[in-house]
Structures are given as structure tokens and as C-alpha cells.
Design an enzyme around this catalytic site. Structure first.
Site, short mmCIF file in Angstrom:
data_model
loop_
_atom_site.label_atom_id
_atom_site.label_comp_id
_atom_site.label_asym_id
_atom_site.label_seq_id
_atom_site.Cartn_x
_atom_site.Cartn_y
_atom_site.Cartn_z
N CYS A 107 3.49 -24.23 -12.18
CA CYS A 107 3.55 -23.95 -13.62
C CYS A 107 3.89 -22.51 -14.00
CB CYS A 107 2.22 -24.33 -14.26
SG CYS A 107 1.78 -26.07 -14.06
N HIS A 163 0.60 -20.39 -20.52
CA HIS A 163 0.23 -20.25 -19.10
C HIS A 163 0.72 -18.96 -18.47
CE1 HIS A 163 -1.04 -22.81 -15.40
NE2 HIS A 163 -2.09 -22.52 -16.16
#
Length: 601
Positions: A107, A163
Site C-alpha cells: 500500500c 496511508h
């Protein structure tokens, strides 16, 4: 104009090249809202002359980014029981990119690379991923797509999974005027999600942990330009109050539509980044969506992402901006096969998945739609990467790249927008140009989740060009279930969690073997003609071609290895409980005490 009998000017700014191009013509009159793709446009002699028109600037740019959406997850990429009618429509009226590679296989590194056009190794987003407790984040001196476009008058917005750090690393400190949502993965905060992989309540006094043992607080919902959450719930209540993540898609769709409507009403160009939580675990879907697909929880969750795409396409038509909007759909990395068929993605024919440097970890389903420029129902087979969007948009909008900054992406206006082959003629003689439009010649595969030989971190594992891929090192998923075969791939020995060095390196022909099933080896004395010698078997190739391909990729591997610096890791700066976003500064005990509800209706 040449002396042939017929002349066609391509309308709507589309450039199409022929297989037999014999003349070049300088275009003297360029549309004021256009960017020259090449100083010499192509004049091709096929059955008649075709004049190549320049690619115009889109007024708006929309990116929808899926989470752990595998190459084989969408209906238009071959999944038989997913229901993705809107993404299928996007592909039917746009272009499918079938050789598009994410810069990383997990991610945070992949998102950093997309935003900056720089490999995650350069920007310090390694090893692994950032958590909401991380001290570090994407450095504030990094220029993102948002800050680059804002510098030329765009208004910029985002919803969903960031993120790339909390607090001072919030999206609004990286070029976004507006942000709405929970910017971590949904298993990194406590909500009402009860699916496998969710954070959960355990023990007395609402001791909130997740299966890894990290303590997380209530999911924060941000709204507007502030880095302070607008909504959090009281986890110390008995029973704890929980943020409703099952409703988050409706909120994201509403916030996105409101931003776009406002920008359009003010005649302002906009960039919007919709970073969905789907389909990372824990999967979730509302009551009305339960059972929507034959695929179960994973398919139902994916259908919510598809619904958001459909609503956006309808909104663009309603506002009359469909032809002026470049719409990009992609994902951060391949499907997480280690979660199994109930909650993990699939990657079609491609080997392995998330966390690996096999094709299934990096090649992701990607669709671009721009009706006034990109012909519908096309398949783009050019070698392209998420790294390429930053320099491509920079070129398209005339924004100089930052002096002194090394970019790993390449400008790819022709590769992205002119590389499609129409499916109605696919496979017919002359349907596919022999000319390669992409400026990307190679792609390096770095592992973002283990230390390599001699302490190198993160190591370069493999290199590929348009057709061939060479593995020096391979590694499967670190999440291999204990005591059972790895779900990443049909051959558990290939995608097992262990690291393996290959000498000689594994060579695959991805045009013929996209699943990386049969390594190529030389057959002495064979020149490639048929019939082949009796000892021939699938995987053999002529020695001259094998040696030339191996030497070329080995040389490029060494060049890449020598040129890539490893910026100080932001992730290795560690974690602290007070880093978790909290709307109640000074409360105790952190992070469970954070409680507020300031979200305006």
C-alpha cells in the site's frame, strides 16, 4: 498532405499511427489548448494518408484508486462472478491498460510513487507500510500530483485512504485543498466492521487491539482542510461507541460529488483523488449490498467501488464535463491472495499476488477514459507504470519538473493516450501498429518487505522490458498461512514465503507466458525455425536470442541497481501512541479516549 488520393484529418484530437509510416510532416498550426506529442507528427501511408493531431489538455483529472484490487477481479478483466457493470462500461467506452505496473506491491510505497513519480526507495517509504501510529510520513518537501496541479490553478480534493502519514503529513499538507474520510486502512482503526481482519474489542474496559497486537483508536473522519478529525467515537463507553464504516461509501460519493459540482459551478479546473478502501480486508458492505454478487463478501465489497465509478460517470454527463475530464481507474497493488477466496482478490493468469515481485503483485487492472481523445473499446498493450502519471501530467499541463529532483516515471502522453488497439479489429492484419508508443523501456521490481543480500534494503529483485522479465530473486507473500499451501498461486513452491536466489536468473517471455509458468532456456543449434529439433520443448528459445536478451536485461539490472539511492526510511522511525489522529488533544488514555462529532450534515 501527400500526393495520395485521399486525406483524413483525425477529429477530437486522437492520434492514430499506421504500421507502414513513410512520411513526416511538420505541423505549423497547433491548437492553443494542445500539447505537441512530438515535434514531428506522423503522416502515414496506409490505404490513405492520416494526419496525426496533437493531444489537448483535459480540463479536469479524476483518479479512482482501488485497494488490493487484483488483475483478475473485474468483469472486464475476466472474472466470471464479479458484478462490475460500471467499470465494464468504463472499459467499453475507454481503454484497458493490460501491461500497466504499479511501482510497488504493497500500500504505502505504491501510493507514494503514484503521487510523486518517484520510486518508493527514493522517498523513504519502506520497509512495509506506514501505520496511523507512525512517526514518519511522506516528506513535506516532496511534490505531489496535487501540489503540482494546484500550482497552475487547479482546485484539488481527495477522499479515502491516504496511508502516507498522519498529523503534519495529512493530505492537506501535500497539495490537497480538501480532504474527507478516514485516511488509514480500515483494519488500522476501530469501527463497526466485524469481517475477518478487523480491529476488535477484547477484554475489560474496551481494550482495543487488532490481531497483530497494536493498539488503535476509533476511526477518525476528517472533513475539509483541517488535519484534526471531525468525527470519532467513544471507545471507553460500555459498550463502546463505534464509527459506522458501512456508510462510508455513501459519504465519500457525496463529498466527491459536492466538490466537483462546486468547482464546475465556479468554472475551475479540478483534480480529485478517490482512494477507496475496497477491497482491502476487512471487507465490508451495507445491508442492501449483501448478496449482490455470486462471489460473496469480496464481490459485494468490490461492487461498492464499482457503484462509485458509475456515479462519477453519470455526474460528468450531468454537468457536461465528460469530454473534458481525464478519468483514471487503477489500484495500488495486486490482489491479496493470502486472504483466500472469501476475502482476497484474484490476479487472473498472473503469478502470485500482493507482496510479491511476480506479475500478480505489480500488474493491476487499469482503465482510462477520456471520450474526446481516447477511442472506446480499446486495449492498450504498451508498457506503462503508475510512476509515469506525474511526469505525463506535468508535460500535459506545461508544469516544469522540479530542478534537481530525479524522477523514475517517464513522460508517456503517447503511451497512455494513443496506444490503444480497437477490439473490433484486434488480431486482424494491420490492426496493431508495429511502432511502440511508450517511452518506458524497462521496469524494475523492488521488494518493499524484506532485507536483501548483503543488507541491501529494499532489494532489486527483477527487471523487465516490454516482452521479457528476468528474476534474480523471488519471494512469496510473508502472510503464507502456517501449515497449509500458499494461496497466492497454484504451485506453492513458487510463491512460498521464502527468498530464493536464481543462478542463472529466471527468464520469462511475458507475451507468450504472462503467468510466468515456463522459464526460457536456450536450445543449442536451433535458429527458431519450424519444425524444431526433436529435443525441443515449450520454453526453449534460440541461443542467440536467449543470450542477447539475458545480456541486455542483466546490463539494465546493474544500471538500475547502481543508480537507485535509498533515502532514510520514514517507516523505521518507529511508532508512538500519541501519533494516532485524535480530535480530543490531551485526553487519556490515548488513543481510545478520542471522542467528537463535529461533522456538518
Amino acid at each position: 498532405r501527400s500526393n495520395t488520393d485521399c486525406f483524413f484529418a483525425i477529429d477530437s484530437g486522437v492520434v492514430r499511427s499506421c504500421a507502414r509510416c513513410t512520411l513526416r510532416l511538420r505541423l505549423d498550426a497547433i491548437h492553443p489548448n494542445a500539447v505537441m506529442v512530438n515535434p514531428w507528427q506522423l503522416l502515414c501511408l496506409c490505404s490513405c494518408t492520416i494526419l496525426a493531431a496533437p493531444v489537448p489538455k483535459p480540463r479536469n483529472v479524476m483518479i479512482v484508486f482501488g485497494d488490493d484490487v487484483g488483475y483478475g477481479d473485474l468483469g472486464c478483466f475476466g472474472h466470471p462472478t464479479s458484478r462490475t457493470p460500471n467499470l465494464d462500461k468504463m472499459a467499453a467506452t475507454g481503454s484497458k491498460l493490460v501491461q500497466y505496473l504499479s511501482a510497488a506491491n504493497i500500500c504505502s510505497p505504491s501510493r507514494a510513487a503514484l503521487m510523486t513519480g518517484r520510486m518508493f526507495t527514493r522517498v523513504g517509504i519502506w520497509p512495509g507500510v506506514l501505520s496511523p501510529l507512525s512517526v514518519g510520513g511522506l516528506a513535506l518537501n516532496e511534490t505531489t500530483i496535487a501540489s503540482m496541479l494546484r500550482s497552475v490553478g487547479f482546485t484539488t480534493g481527495m477522499v479515502g485512504k491516504w496511508h502516507l502519514g498522519t498529523n503534519e503529513y495529512h493530505p492537506t499538507h501535500h497539495g490537497f485543498d480538501f480532504y474527507f474520510g478516514a485516511h488509514m486502512t480500515q483494519n488500522e482503526c476501530v469501527s463497526n466492521i466485524v469481517s475477518p481482519g478487523a480491529a476488535y474489542v477484547a477484554g475489560a474496559n474496551a481494550n482495543i487491539t487488532n490481531p497483530t497486537g497494536r493498539e488503535y483508536g476509533p476511526c477518525p473522519i476528517f472533513n475539509g482542510s483541517t488535519a484534526v478529525p471531525s468525527v470519532q467515537k467513544n471507545l471507553q463507553a460500555n459498550p463502546p461507541e463505534l464509527v459506522d464504516m458501512y456508510d462510508i461509501d455513501e459519504q465519500y460519493d457525496s463529498a466527491t460529488a459536492g466538490f466537483i459540482r462546486n468547482a464546475t459551478a465556479h468554472n475551475t479546473s479540478w483534480f480529485f483523488y478517490f482512494a477507496s478502501h475496497h477491497t482491502h480486508v476487512p471487507q465490508f458492505q451495507g445491508v442492501a449490498r449483501k448478496g449482490y454478487t455470486l462471489r460473496g463478501l469480496q464481490g459485494d465489497s468490490l461492487s461498492l467501488l464499482d457503484r462509485s465509478v458509475g456515479r462519477l460517470m453519470d455526474l460528468f454527463v450531468e454537468l457536461g464535463i465528460e469530454d473534458d475530464t481525464l478519468f483514471i481507474f487503477s489500484a495500488d497493488n495486486g490482489g491479496a491472495r493470502y486472504w483466500g477466496p472469501d476475502t482476497g482478490g484474484v490476479n487472473g493468469e498472473l503469478a502470485c499476488g500482493k507482496e510479491t515481485t511476480w506479475e500478480g503483485g505489480h500488474r493491476v487492472p487499469t482503465i482510462i477514459r477520456w471520450p474526446s481523445v481516447i477511442p472506446g473499446n480499446t486495449v492498450n498493450q504498451e508498457l506503462l507504470s503508475s510512476l509515469d502519471w506525474f511526469p505525463t501530467l506535468s508535460k500535459l499541463f506545461g508544469v516544469p519538473l522540479v530542478d534537481g529532483v530525479v524522477y523514475d516515471g517517464v513522460e508517456n502522453i503517447e503511451g497512455f493516450f494513443l496506444g490503444g488497439v480497437n477490439r473490433s479489429t484486434h488480431g486482424e492484419p494491420g490492426a496493431e501498429s508495429v511502432e511502440t508508443l511508450s517511452n518506458r523501456e524497462y521496469f524494475p521490481f523492488y521488494s518493499s518487505s524484506f532485507e536483501g543480500p548483503n543488507g541491501t534494503w529494499p532489494p532489486l529483485m527483477a527487471i523487465r522490458d516490454r516482452q521479457y522479465k528476468l528474476h534474480f530473486w523471488t519471494k512469496g507473500s510473508s502472510r503464507k498461512p502456517t501449515g497449509r499451501p500458499d494461496w497466492n498461486y497454484r504451485d506453492a513452491t513458487v510463491c512460498a514465503a521464502g527468498v530464493k536466489y536464481w543462478d542463472p536468473p529466471l527468464l520469462f517471455d511475458l507475451y507468450k507466458d504472462p503467468g510466468e509458468n515456463v522459464p526460457r532456456t536456450p536450445l543449442p543449434g536451433w535458429d527458431g525455425s519450424w519444425p524444431a529439433p526433436p529435443e525441443w520443448h515449450s520454453g526453449h528459445m534460440p541461443p542467440d536470442l536467449y543470450n542477447e536478451t539475458l545480456a541486455r536485461l542483466v546490463a539494465q539490472f546493474k544500471i538500475e541497481q547502481a543508480a537507485m539511492p535509498f533515502t532514510t526510511s520514514q517507516i523505521q522511525r518507529g511508532t508512538q501512541p500519541d501519533r494516532f489522529p485524535c480530535c480530543s488533544p490531551g485526553c487519556t488514555p490515548l488513543p481510545h479516549c478520542c471522542t467528537c462529532d463535529r461533522l456538518e450534515a
